[in-house]
Design a protein around this motif. Structure first.
Motif, short mmCIF file in Angstrom:
data_model
loop_
_atom_site.label_atom_id
_atom_site.label_comp_id
_atom_site.label_asym_id
_atom_site.label_seq_id
_atom_site.Cartn_x
_atom_site.Cartn_y
_atom_site.Cartn_z
N GLY A 1 52.01 23.01 -20.88
CA GLY A 1 52.92 23.16 -20.64
C GLY A 1 53.30 22.62 -19.23
N GLY A 2 52.54 21.65 -18.49
CA GLY A 2 52.72 21.44 -17.57
C GLY A 2 51.86 21.81 -16.49
N PRO A 3 51.67 20.89 -15.40
CA PRO A 3 50.95 21.76 -13.63
C PRO A 3 50.85 23.36 -14.03
CG PRO A 3 51.42 19.93 -13.64
CD PRO A 3 52.45 20.23 -14.76
N VAL A 4 49.37 23.99 -13.74
CA VAL A 4 49.28 25.48 -13.24
C VAL A 4 49.12 25.06 -12.08
CG1 VAL A 4 47.49 28.00 -12.83
CG2 VAL A 4 48.68 25.89 -15.49
N THR A 5 49.10 25.53 -10.66
CA THR A 5 49.61 26.05 -9.72
C THR A 5 49.24 28.11 -9.00
OG1 THR A 5 51.65 24.76 -9.08
CG2 THR A 5 50.75 25.87 -7.22
N ILE A 6 48.10 28.16 -8.74
CA ILE A 6 47.14 29.30 -7.86
C ILE A 6 47.83 29.05 -6.22
CG2 ILE A 6 45.36 30.70 -7.21
CD1 ILE A 6 44.50 29.16 -10.28
N THR A 7 48.55 30.42 -5.94
CA THR A 7 48.36 30.71 -4.36
C THR A 7 47.64 31.99 -3.83
OG1 THR A 7 50.49 31.71 -4.77
CG2 THR A 7 50.40 29.22 -4.07
N TYR A 8 46.98 31.72 -3.28
CA TYR A 8 46.32 32.86 -2.73
C TYR A 8 46.51 32.21 -0.92
CZ TYR A 8 42.50 30.27 -3.60
OH TYR A 8 41.41 29.27 -3.46
N ALA A 9 45.64 33.63 -0.38
CA ALA A 9 45.19 33.95 0.96
C ALA A 9 44.08 33.63 1.17
CB ALA A 9 46.55 34.30 2.07
N VAL A 10 42.99 33.34 2.34
CA VAL A 10 41.78 33.57 2.45
C VAL A 10 41.78 34.23 4.39
CG1 VAL A 10 39.73 32.97 3.34
CG2 VAL A 10 41.18 32.34 0.89
N MET A 11 41.49 35.19 4.74
CA MET A 11 41.35 36.11 6.09
C MET A 11 40.01 34.55 6.71
SD MET A 11 42.77 37.16 8.78
CE MET A 11 43.43 39.25 8.01
N ALA A 12 40.42 34.40 8.04
CA ALA A 12 39.10 33.87 8.75
C ALA A 12 38.87 33.75 10.03
CB ALA A 12 40.10 32.12 8.94
#
Length: 576
Positions: A83-94
């Motif tokens: 079904g095409g590319p999977v995109t995962i998004t998230y944030a990391v506290m630095a």
């Protein structure tokens, strides 16, 4: 690129301390698992980086995917492999400033990528392309090959995780070691420190180059192991540490340390330690770390060799580079030997146990740890000293063994077992494997004094002028509290424990730590008033006679010609 995992990091809002992360990939599975590493190689502690991750979402062609958490650091996505590319998004506290975590503010960003990039099941050994979105006037310093587009390309996930990122408006210094390009970037946490450091140490980069050359000579190599090397230094107000990588190292050092008499020498030793790791640890690697399991602790009985040998050599390398004097080396070595002999835990934990238990003991020390464990860095360095001097009795050296292991295992990245180390030492000196086995499995001390005598040195104790209690104290909110109680000590026999408040000794009120020594009477029962959980108790303290407060390494009264020759060969790491 087909099969490549695209990684984009957004550092454009540094005052938020949040790093935006986006991963794009073709999902190889319908039930696609992704997970965040729990630790970073070189620092043997499960750190649960997932605690800094937030807002994870997944899409495929604009449609949100169902996400199920399968364990604290892993998720399962319902994806369509066609079904095409999977995109995962998230944030990391630095917000954690160490060499193995992430930190970002208005002045810089540092990312240990084990804490940032998810492992996509089925894609670990595929290329990973990295892009960074940065604030204006910032640059990213990354130990990866850079493409014409500005992106960096890692051969696989391990290569990416092994590539720390430093970003900011920093200056980069370039130099070469035997024709191999090297880069150096420093984040000066206090801008005033930069002018102070450059003015005080104008020879710094030349000194670094000489240390790099000394490492190559010790390993018998004409060029460094890496073909392109990056140094990252965080020069803070205080701090000390480093983390090694294949093609880079991250160092933390404090200005307060530099201002000490031996501060610059200690910085050079730290640089030598981490740079030498590109041979010992990164390529000459324990078999248990091939491949790395990012989710769980792995028992590694040879950490004493990985870190102990390197800790022993890091003091010698600046000397061989012509940057320090023999007297300074003797002082530093004597301090380490003193620290070892004054560590009661060496009589409880063996060196092999120290290596195997690193995950649960060394990096989780508490107030009682000194009595029950010994650092594999420290005892490993002591055993390495004894190995080197034992080999020299038989016209060989530790450097010879290192070069042999490099040829048989390191250059081919063939992981070694403990038996391989034994075989390498036995090949140089018959019977040494059995002796090494005892040093690893017994709590008895190696014969340091006998080996040091070979090179005209003696380790002499300096006795304390006060009776010994086996406890240390500190002030806490106006109270005098027990900070440490040594096992089998007078303080332990009296019934004291860490956290107790000391109120009076021998009829005298206690308010300061320095009051105690003057009141002690050796081998006499003295009343001690203390409080624990608000309840007053009176104990009886019977101090022991004075113990050594430290050991000093110095030349023997008369050094023979044979001892002098052996010492010179040892200090220059020539075979005896």
């Amino acid at each position: 690129m087909t099969g490549t995992v695209q990684v984009q990091l957004d550092l454009s809002n540094p005052q938020s301390h949040l790093v935006g992360v986006q991963l794009s990939f073709e999902a190889p599975h319908q039930k696609q698992r992704v997970s965040l590493p729990g630790w970073t190689p070189g620092s043997y502690l499960i750190r649960d980086y997932v605690k800094q991750l937030e807002g994870l979402k997944a899409h495929q062609l604009g449609q949100a995917l169902s996400i199920t958490r399968t364990d604290p650091a892993s998720w399962c996505l319902e994806a369509d492999p066609a079904g095409g590319p999977v995109t995962i998004t998230y944030a990391v506290m630095a917000t954690e400033l160490t060499v193995r975590t992430c930190h970002m503010d208005q002045d810089h960003g540092f990312l240990a990528l084990a804490a940032v990039v998810l492992e996509v099941e089925g894609k670990r050994w595929h290329p990973h392309q990295l892009r960074c979105h940065l604030p204006q006037n910032w640059s990213a310093f990354v130990p990866l090959p850079q493409e014409p587009t500005g992106a960096w390309l890692a051969s696989d996930l391990d290569h990416l995780i092994d590539s720390p990122i430093e970003a900011g408006p920093h200056q980069e210094h370039r130099f070469a070691v035997h024709g191999v390009p090297h880069r150096w970037v420093t984040w000066f946490a206090d801008p005033a420190t930069e002018a102070w450091f450059v003015g005080r140490h104008p020879e710094f980069f030349n000194d670094v180059e000489q240390i790099c050359r000394a490492c190559c000579r010790l390993m018998g190599q004409s060029v460094p192991a890496s073909s392109d090397y990056l140094f990252i230094l965080h020069l803070l107000d205080e701090g000390y540490g480093g983390l090694e990588h294949d093609d880079s190292t991250v160092l933390v050092y404090g200005r307060r340390n530099l201002e000490a008499e031996n501060g610059y020498r200690k910085l050079l030793q730290l640089i030598a330690h981490e740079y030498f790791h590109q041979w010992n640890v990164r390529r000459l690697t324990p078999a248990e770390l091939r491949p790395i399991d990012y989710q769980r602790a792995t028992v590694i009985p040879t950490l004493w060799f990985a870190e102990g040998v390197t800790s022993y050599l890091d003091q010698l390398l600046p000397l061989q580079a012509g940057l320090t004097a023999a007297g300074d080396y003797f002082k530093d070595l004597g301090e380490d030997l003193s620290r070892y002999l004054l560590s009661p835990g060496r009589q409880v934990q063996t060196l092999r146990e120290s290596s195997e238990e690193a995950w649960v003991k060394l990096y989780k020390a508490d107030a009682y740890s000194a009595s029950s464990q010994i650092s594999y860095y420290l005892k490993g360095a002591v055993v390495s000293l004894c190995l080197d001097l034992h080999l020299r009795r038989h016209h060989s050296s530790l450097a010879t063994v290192m070069r042999s292991l490099w040829q048989s295992h390191g250059r081919h990245r063939r992981g070694y077992q403990e038996a391989d180390l034994f075989a390498a030492f036995e090949a140089e000196v018959p019977g040494l494997a059995a002796l090494l086995g005892r040093w690893l499995t017994d709590v008895d001390d190696p014969d340091c004094s006998g080996y040091l005598l070979d090179v005209g040195l003696a380790l002499e104790p300096e006795m304390s002028s006060h009776p010994w209690t086996g406890m240390t104290t500190r002030q806490d909110a106006g109270r005098l509290v027990v900070q440490r109680v040594q096992r089998h000590s007078p303080a332990e026999r009296a019934g004291l424990m860490v956290g107790d408040e000391l109120i009076g000794l021998a009829g005298q009120r206690l308010t300061q730590p320095d009051q105690i020594p003057a009141l002690l009477q050796a081998e006499q029962n003295q009343p001690l008033l203390m409080a624990r959980r608000s309840a007053l108790r009176e104990l009886t303290l019977c101090s022991a006679p004075p113990h050594p407060k430290r050991y000093v390494l110095a030349p023997v009264a008369t050094v023979s010609a044979a001892q002098q020759a052996a010492q010179e060969a040892w200090l220059q790491q020539r075979a005896g």
